[in-house]
Scaffold this active site. Structure first.
Site, short mmCIF file in Angstrom:
data_model
loop_
_atom_site.label_atom_id
_atom_site.label_comp_id
_atom_site.label_asym_id
_atom_site.label_seq_id
_atom_site.Cartn_x
_atom_site.Cartn_y
_atom_site.Cartn_z
N VAL A 15 0.82 -1.18 -0.22
CA VAL A 15 0.12 0.05 -0.06
C VAL A 15 0.97 1.35 -0.03
O VAL A 15 0.79 2.01 -0.88
CB VAL A 15 -1.07 -0.07 1.31
CG1 VAL A 15 -1.75 1.28 1.39
CG2 VAL A 15 -2.14 -1.26 1.16
N THR A 143 -5.80 -0.20 7.49
CA THR A 143 -7.26 -0.73 7.61
C THR A 143 -7.24 -0.93 9.27
O THR A 143 -6.81 -1.92 9.75
CB THR A 143 -7.46 -1.78 6.95
OG1 THR A 143 -7.32 -1.91 5.63
CG2 THR A 143 -9.03 -2.48 7.14
N LEU A 181 -6.50 -0.99 -3.25
CA LEU A 181 -5.82 -1.70 -4.43
C LEU A 181 -5.72 -2.89 -4.26
O LEU A 181 -5.63 -3.65 -3.11
CB LEU A 181 -4.66 -1.09 -4.45
CG LEU A 181 -3.48 -0.90 -3.39
CD1 LEU A 181 -2.81 -2.35 -3.28
CD2 LEU A 181 -2.60 0.19 -3.44
N ARG A 182 -5.82 -3.73 -5.52
CA ARG A 182 -5.46 -5.14 -5.23
C ARG A 182 -4.11 -5.56 -5.68
O ARG A 182 -3.65 -4.95 -6.51
CB ARG A 182 -6.25 -6.00 -6.50
CG ARG A 182 -7.91 -5.91 -6.49
CD ARG A 182 -8.52 -6.32 -7.67
NE ARG A 182 -8.10 -5.12 -8.61
CZ ARG A 182 -8.49 -5.10 -9.98
NH1 ARG A 182 -8.99 -6.07 -10.36
NH2 ARG A 182 -7.91 -4.03 -10.78
N GLU A 183 -3.47 -6.67 -4.82
CA GLU A 183 -2.12 -6.94 -5.25
C GLU A 183 -2.23 -7.62 -6.74
O GLU A 183 -3.22 -8.32 -7.16
CB GLU A 183 -1.74 -8.14 -4.31
CG GLU A 183 -1.52 -7.76 -2.86
CD GLU A 183 -1.00 -8.69 -2.07
OE1 GLU A 183 -0.65 -9.64 -2.35
OE2 GLU A 183 -1.29 -8.51 -0.72
N LYS A 247 -14.46 0.51 3.75
CA LYS A 247 -13.35 -0.50 3.59
C LYS A 247 -13.72 -1.92 4.24
O LYS A 247 -13.52 -2.86 3.32
CB LYS A 247 -12.14 -0.09 4.39
CG LYS A 247 -11.12 -0.96 4.30
CD LYS A 247 -10.11 -1.09 3.16
CE LYS A 247 -9.24 -2.22 3.13
NZ LYS A 247 -8.31 -2.09 2.00
N ASN A 251 -14.59 -4.95 1.22
CA ASN A 251 -13.87 -6.30 1.33
C ASN A 251 -14.91 -7.43 1.82
O ASN A 251 -14.93 -8.72 1.29
CB ASN A 251 -12.65 -6.33 2.29
CG ASN A 251 -11.54 -5.70 1.34
OD1 ASN A 251 -11.77 -5.51 0.11
ND2 ASN A 251 -10.48 -5.51 2.06
N PHE A 292 -16.05 -11.16 -9.56
CA PHE A 292 -15.99 -11.84 -8.46
C PHE A 292 -17.17 -12.88 -8.28
O PHE A 292 -17.64 -13.00 -7.10
CB PHE A 292 -15.76 -10.98 -7.10
CG PHE A 292 -14.67 -10.33 -6.96
CD1 PHE A 292 -13.85 -9.56 -7.97
CD2 PHE A 292 -13.94 -10.49 -5.89
CE1 PHE A 292 -12.54 -9.16 -7.44
CE2 PHE A 292 -12.70 -10.04 -5.50
CZ PHE A 292 -12.06 -9.35 -6.57
N CYS A 303 -5.99 -9.51 2.60
CA CYS A 303 -7.01 -8.77 3.09
C CYS A 303 -8.17 -9.26 3.48
O CYS A 303 -8.76 -9.07 4.66
CB CYS A 303 -7.27 -7.69 2.13
SG CYS A 303 -6.09 -6.49 1.87
C1 UDX Z 1 -8.63 -7.23 -2.23
C2 UDX Z 1 -9.42 -6.29 -2.40
O1 UDX Z 1 -9.91 -6.63 -3.68
C3 UDX Z 1 -8.87 -4.96 -2.38
O2 UDX Z 1 -9.83 -3.99 -3.00
C4 UDX Z 1 -8.36 -4.71 -1.08
O3 UDX Z 1 -7.86 -3.32 -0.84
C5 UDX Z 1 -7.56 -5.66 -0.67
O4 UDX Z 1 -8.18 -6.90 -0.77
P1 UDX Z 1 -6.51 -8.68 -2.92
O5 UDX Z 1 -6.54 -9.50 -1.68
O6 UDX Z 1 -5.07 -8.10 -3.72
O7 UDX Z 1 -7.25 -7.44 -3.00
O8 UDX Z 1 -7.05 -9.47 -3.99
P2 UDX Z 1 -8.49 -10.04 -4.70
O9 UDX Z 1 -8.28 -9.78 -6.30
O10 UDX Z 1 -9.57 -9.03 -4.22
O11 UDX Z 1 -8.75 -11.45 -4.40
C6 UDX Z 1 -9.02 -12.06 -3.25
C7 UDX Z 1 -9.33 -13.31 -3.09
O12 UDX Z 1 -10.53 -13.75 -3.81
C8 UDX Z 1 -8.34 -14.21 -3.82
O13 UDX Z 1 -7.84 -15.31 -3.09
C9 UDX Z 1 -8.81 -14.67 -5.18
O14 UDX Z 1 -8.35 -15.96 -5.76
C10 UDX Z 1 -10.53 -14.87 -4.66
N1 UDX Z 1 -11.25 -14.75 -5.62
C11 UDX Z 1 -11.46 -13.56 -6.26
C12 UDX Z 1 -12.08 -15.97 -6.09
O15 UDX Z 1 -11.95 -16.81 -5.28
N2 UDX Z 1 -13.06 -15.73 -6.78
C13 UDX Z 1 -13.55 -14.49 -7.52
O16 UDX Z 1 -14.36 -14.55 -8.28
C14 UDX Z 1 -12.34 -13.51 -7.40
#
Ligand code: UDX
Length: 474
Positions: A15, A143, A181-183, A247, A251, A292, A303
């Site tokens: 971040v 957070t 932000l997403r990683e 926030k 999530n 998602f 997160c």
């Molecule tokens: C997340 C939030 O998206 C972001 O806005 C926040 O600030 C931090 O947490 P991140 O953890 O980087 O970001 O990953 P993200 O792309 O959101 O995916 C989260 C998890 O969900 C992953 O384990 C991913 O594999 C899973 N996922 C995502 C699913 O199982 N199915 C989906 O359709 C989407």
């Protein structure tokens, strides 16, 4: 604000680095601080401490342009005194009871208070770094539980008192500016966010943040990073507590959306429907949205697990029964276990069986193993007597350090050699485009492929000679 703002960012993790590099990119002068001196030295030497596509380039550009610098946390007093805005972007790990551990935030907030109360170090330092207009705007990006904005103010004041602030209010204003932000797409999400949320009780602080973010809000910064058409980014202003809740709610909603789809996926298996078709069909409804909705082994990362758990802890604190959030977590835990039951259905005993785990990071385009299903699945397989070989384009070595029994292969085909079964744990592009015929040739019977992300084409897998097992695919 022709010359931009003077900005301090405390915490050079995902971040903090993304925020600092992006603010430098849009014209501000940024100093990123971290207590890990080795990390600071690496960054100063042009080496990235984490894998994040595009971030290294942006950091290098900022440093070359003289708009981005790094310093150890010991320099916080100087940085706080010369800055217009200081961001707190440190981690708030999950405490033993599931709640967010705020000790890192507290340390930084007190440090800012001490810096504000102290006199400037000496005349020379002052000349080099003239004090900016006060009050200092302290922006919390970490957070923290709802209601922490007031807590941060209290800690800054405590810090000032520690050095004998003289009872006078140090000049600062606290703002909550949650991070979405997403990683794996941190740069993109920072420069082209869906929205910017700012919570504060102070109109003055709000206007500072609006001016700070103006190039992003108006999408007026130079970019060769993305051809996205320039549309104004919504700037959402609210009170501190609501910003903090936004926030968590974002999530928790996304985690619940995935868990919901996983429950539908389990029902699809029972009735013989295909969850990927169902996702397409419902995702076209604008009220639901197509993103998602991917069923599989569920969500992980740094997160979702932490934030859902912290929100449940808040509910407990108020003696509120968070039925839906509890179910979101339950469904997620069950999804991971399904990998084992799916393997047992085809392999029967797992003792002595060789299983390849394809993809180990918690999701593609990151080397992050926090909350990664791969580690949990590898541990379960190991305890059932299976021999586990993993492959990941970037997280392999780190995974082997975390789990010494895990053998890590050099490429996916090496991992598949002699395997009775393979599990797609993380859908990296390289794994999506696997040569399935070659995979089948390398494996031994019954050549099971558990597709934990529904990332591969079942027909192509079957045609290639694999026993395909997806999630919720009839
Ligand atoms: C997340 C939030 O998206 C972001 O806005 C926040 O600030 C931090 O947490 P991140 O953890 O980087 O970001 O990953 P993200 O792309 O959101 O995916 C989260 C998890 O969900 C992953 O384990 C991913 O594999 C899973 N996922 C995502 C699913 O199982 N199915 C989906 O359709 C989407």
């Amino acid at each position: 604000m022709s010359g931009g703002f003077e900005v301090g960012v405390v915490g050079a993790g995902y971040v903090g680095l993304a925020t600092g590099a992006c603010l430098a990119h849009v014209g501000h002068r940024v100093t990123c601080l971290d207590r890990d001196e080795e990390r600071v030295a690496r960054l100063e030497g042009g080496r990235m401490p984490l894998y994040e596509p595009g971030l290294g380039g942006l950091v290098a550009r900022g440093v070359r342009g003289g708009r981005l610098a790094f310093a150890a946390s010991g320099d916080l007093p100087e940085v706080a005194r010369k800055s217009d805005v200081v961001f707190i972007a440190v981690d708030t790990p999950q405490g033993e009871d599931g709640s967010a551990d705020l000790s890192n935030v507290a340390e930084v907030a007190r440090g800012i208070g001490r810096a504000l109360a102290q006199a400037p170090l000496d005349k020379a330092a002052l000349d080099e770094a003239p004090l900016q207009a006060r009050p200092l705007v302290v922006v919390n990006k970490s957070t923290v539980p709802v209601g922490s904005g007031d807590y941060v103010s209290m800690l800054v004041r405590d810090g000032a008192d520690e050095v004998g602030g003289g009872g006078e209010e140090p000049g600062f204003l606290v703002v909550s500016n949650p991070e979405f932000l997403r990683e794996g797409s941190a740069v993109y999400d920072s420069l082209f966010p869906d929205r910017i949320v700012v919570g504060t009780e102070s109109r003055e602080a709000l206007e500072v943040l609006r001016a700070l973010y103006r190039p992003i809000i108006e999408q007026s910064f130079p970019t060769d990073l993305d051809p996205r058409p320039k549309v104004a980014v919504p700037f959402v202003t609210t009170d501190l507590a609501s910003a903090e809740m936004i926030k968590y709610a974002a999530n928790a909603f996304l985690a619940t959306k995935i868990s919901f789809m996983n429950e539908i996926s389990n029902l699809c298996e029972l009735v013989g429907a295909d969850v990927t078709e169902v996702a397409t069909g419902i995702g076209l409804d604008g009220r639901i949205g197509a993103r998602f909705l991917n069923a599989g082994i569920g969500w992980g990362g740094s997160c979702f697990p932490k934030d859902v758990s912290a929100l449940r802890a808040v509910a407990r604190e108020y003696d509120y029964e968070s039925v839906l959030l509890d179910a979101t977590v339950d469904v997620n835990e069950k999804q991971r276990k399904q990998v084992i039951s799916k393997l047992q259905r085809d392999l029967h005993t797992l003792k002595g069986k060789r299983v390849a785990l394809l993809g180990l990071a918690f999701k593609p385009n990151t080397d992050d193993l926090r909350g990664a299903p791969s580690l949990e699945i590898a541990r379960s397989l190991d305890s059932l007597g299976a021999r586990v070989v993993g492959y990941d384009p970037v997280a392999g070595k780190a995974a082997a350090r975390r789990l010494p029994t895990l053998r890590v292969a050099f490429d996916p085909y090496e991992a598949l050699g002699g395997a009775h079964a393979a599990v797609v744990v993380t859908e990296w592009g390289e794994i999506r485009s696997l040569d399935l015929g070659r995979a089948a040739d390398l494996m031994q019977e019954p050549k099971v492929l558990v597709d934990g992300r529904n990332a591969l084409d079942p027909e192509a897998a079957r045609a290639g000679g694999l026993l395909y097992r997806g999630f919720g695919r009839g």
